[in-house]
Scaffold this active site. Structure first.
Site, PDB file in Angstrom:
ATOM      1  N   ARG A   1       0.875  -1.188   0.000  1.00  0.00           N
ATOM      2  CA  ARG A   1       0.000   0.000   0.000  1.00  0.00           C
ATOM      3  C   ARG A   1       0.907   1.233   0.000  1.00  0.00           C
ATOM      4  O   ARG A   1       1.913   1.255   0.715  1.00  0.00           O
ATOM      5  CB  ARG A   1      -0.952   0.018   1.210  1.00  0.00           C
ATOM      6  CG  ARG A   1      -2.129  -0.945   1.034  1.00  0.00           C
ATOM      7  CD  ARG A   1      -3.202  -0.757   2.074  1.00  0.00           C
ATOM      8  NE  ARG A   1      -4.112   0.339   1.776  1.00  0.00           N
ATOM      9  CZ  ARG A   1      -5.085   0.725   2.617  1.00  0.00           C
ATOM     10  NH1 ARG A   1      -5.248   0.116   3.774  1.00  0.00           N
ATOM     11  NH2 ARG A   1      -5.890   1.715   2.285  1.00  0.00           N
TER      12      ARG A   1
ATOM     13  N   ASP B   1      -2.407   8.652   8.316  1.00  0.00           N
ATOM     14  CA  ASP B   1      -1.608   7.694   7.554  1.00  0.00           C
ATOM     15  C   ASP B   1      -0.198   8.215   7.330  1.00  0.00           C
ATOM     16  O   ASP B   1       0.754   7.448   7.224  1.00  0.00           O
ATOM     17  CB  ASP B   1      -2.256   7.399   6.203  1.00  0.00           C
ATOM     18  CG  ASP B   1      -3.025   6.103   6.288  1.00  0.00           C
ATOM     19  OD1 ASP B   1      -4.071   6.107   6.956  1.00  0.00           O
ATOM     20  OD2 ASP B   1      -2.535   5.093   5.747  1.00  0.00           O
TER      21      ASP B   1
HETATM   22  O1  MRU Z   1      -7.767   2.407   4.372  1.00  0.00           O
HETATM   23  P1  MRU Z   1      -7.454   2.205   5.825  1.00  0.00           P
HETATM   24  O2  MRU Z   1      -8.566   1.535   6.566  1.00  0.00           O
HETATM   25  O3  MRU Z   1      -6.113   1.550   6.024  1.00  0.00           O
HETATM   26  O4  MRU Z   1      -7.343   3.685   6.410  1.00  0.00           O
HETATM   27  C1  MRU Z   1      -7.024   3.855   7.752  1.00  0.00           C
HETATM   28  C2  MRU Z   1      -7.002   5.271   8.162  1.00  0.00           C
HETATM   29  O5  MRU Z   1      -7.211   6.173   7.390  1.00  0.00           O
HETATM   30  C3  MRU Z   1      -6.626   5.546   9.588  1.00  0.00           C
HETATM   31  O6  MRU Z   1      -7.251   6.707  10.052  1.00  0.00           O
HETATM   32  C4  MRU Z   1      -5.101   5.740   9.681  1.00  0.00           C
HETATM   33  O7  MRU Z   1      -4.413   4.705   9.056  1.00  0.00           O
HETATM   34  C5  MRU Z   1      -4.667   5.830  11.096  1.00  0.00           C
HETATM   35  S1  MRU Z   1      -4.851   4.306  11.947  1.00  0.00           S
HETATM   36  C6  MRU Z   1      -4.310   4.529  13.537  1.00  0.00           C
END
Ligand code: MRU
Length: 363
Positions: free
Chosen positions: A114, A257
């Site tokens: 990712r 992220d």
């Molecule tokens: O697509 P995802 O479910 O991986 O996205 C996750 C998020 O956007 C969270 O807010 C982020 O990774 C922080 S997790 C502590």
């Protein structure tokens, strides 16, 4: 009586506790990631909340695919999983003559699982260091993964207490996506703050954005908060403005992220809209993320590669097509919230109010 405050010292992520499916010894959290009998096991987040199924991985490539396919998700959880995948690689290629090339090739594959979560690259850079030192020892790779995992939970506990200082009695909190135990090694970032505030009986209600299209709010945030008896109401993503106008929300609390050097925050699509709404209604906007999410090499949010996923994730629900056959859709997964819309970024080191380049760089 108040529950005993969570502390990092009573936390245990050793062999005994990883044999236990959910709860760390003496500590009220769970992890969606565990290492058992030389395999990595992940709680399948695609089918929660109605099915709790663990998938076992011994093949590192299959385990890297689990990140891409959202079996495990959330920036810190992705970084921790990647670390265990590196341990699987060292195990798989043990005693092979070309082990350096094989492990390096696996690292390159995991790197592509990712593109946006910085914790992935942060964790892999520590394995790159081991490779550069010609260290391919499985025990060292596993030790590092467990260390990263444990450190993440300890950081979350600290951030929970730092963020809790901003929450007042009877506050309503809005959170987006899932930044909880499921998205981390355990306890959670945004949900760590919510857990700490709940422990101190401050929270009136948590509003969980459903978070289209993967519904992390409906399926995951509601599941883990209700498990802890935290009063939670699911709302459609478009309900935030009206609830703010009705004075029901005092803080928006989200994870990240990636955070760039100037304090811009990349998080689940919809976070930017919430920041604009919070500013308009003069409501606090808090981002909770460990320093392993901060990418000081990138100056500003626009320079980050933002993941776009397949349009069918938007057009279909449970394999049923919701839209006309020829319909197109945009499925941009994250957006950038500019630093000037953020009241405070909580890290395990300190809280940074009104973040900017100087403050982030000083961390
Ligand atoms: O697509 P995802 O479910 O991986 O996205 C996750 C998020 O956007 C969270 O807010 C982020 O990774 C922080 S997790 C502590």
């Amino acid at each position: 009586m108040r529950k005993q405050a969570a502390t990092a010292t009573n936390l245990c992520v050793d062999n005994r506790s990883t044999n236990h499916p959910y709860y760390f010894k003496n500590f009220m959290t769970f992890s969606p990631i565990r290492w058992q009998n030389n395999s990595l096991e992940l709680l399948d987040q695609r089918i929660l909340p109605h099915k709790e199924k663990w998938i076992k991985y011994s093949n590192p490539i299959k385990a890297a695919e689990a990140i891409t396919n959202m079996v495990v998700r959330g920036a810190p959880a992705i970084g921790i999983t990647a670390s265990y995948v590196m341990a699987l690689s060292a195990l798989q290629h043990k005693n092979k003559t070309n082990i350096k090339n094989l492990i390096f090739a696996n690292l390159q594959i995991i790197k592509k699982s990712r593109p946006t979560a910085y914790n992935l690259f942060w964790a892999l850079s520590q394995y790159q260091k081991l490779i550069d030192e010609n260290n391919f020892n499985f025990a060292d790779y596993l030790y590092l993964a467990k260390k990263i995992h444990k450190q993440d939970i300890e950081n979350n506990i600290k951030m929970g207490d730092f963020g809790n200082e901003y929450i007042k009695d009877n506050d309503g909190i809005l959170t987006h996506c899932n930044a909880g135990a499921l998205a981390t090694g355990g306890y959670g970032t945004a949900l760590g703050v919510i857990r700490a505030a709940h422990r101190d009986k401050k929270i009136k209600k948590v509003y969980a954005d459903e978070t289209r299209p993967w519904l992390q709010g409906t399926r995951l945030t509601a599941w883990e908060l209700l498990k802890d008896n935290i009063s939670t109401t699911i709302i459609t993503d478009s309900s935030a403005a009206v609830l703010m106008a009705q004075n029901k929300i005092q803080w928006v609390v989200v994870g990240a992220d990636r955070i760039t050097a100037n304090g811009d925050v990349i998080n689940k699509i919809g976070t930017y809209s919430l920041a604009i709404l919070a500013n308009f209604h003069k409501i606090g906007f808090m981002v909770v993320a460990p320093t392993s999410t901060i990418d000081k090499n990138i100056k500003k949010g626009e320079d980050i590669i933002i993941e776009h996923r397949h349009k069918n994730e938007v057009l279909f629900l449970n394999e049923q097509n919701l839209a006309p056959d020829k319909a197109d859709a945009i499925n941009q997964v994250f957006d950038t919230t500019p630093a000037n819309l953020i009241s405070v970024i909580i890290t395990e080191k300190k809280a940074i109010e009104n973040p900017n380049f100087k403050k982030i760089n000083g961390l």
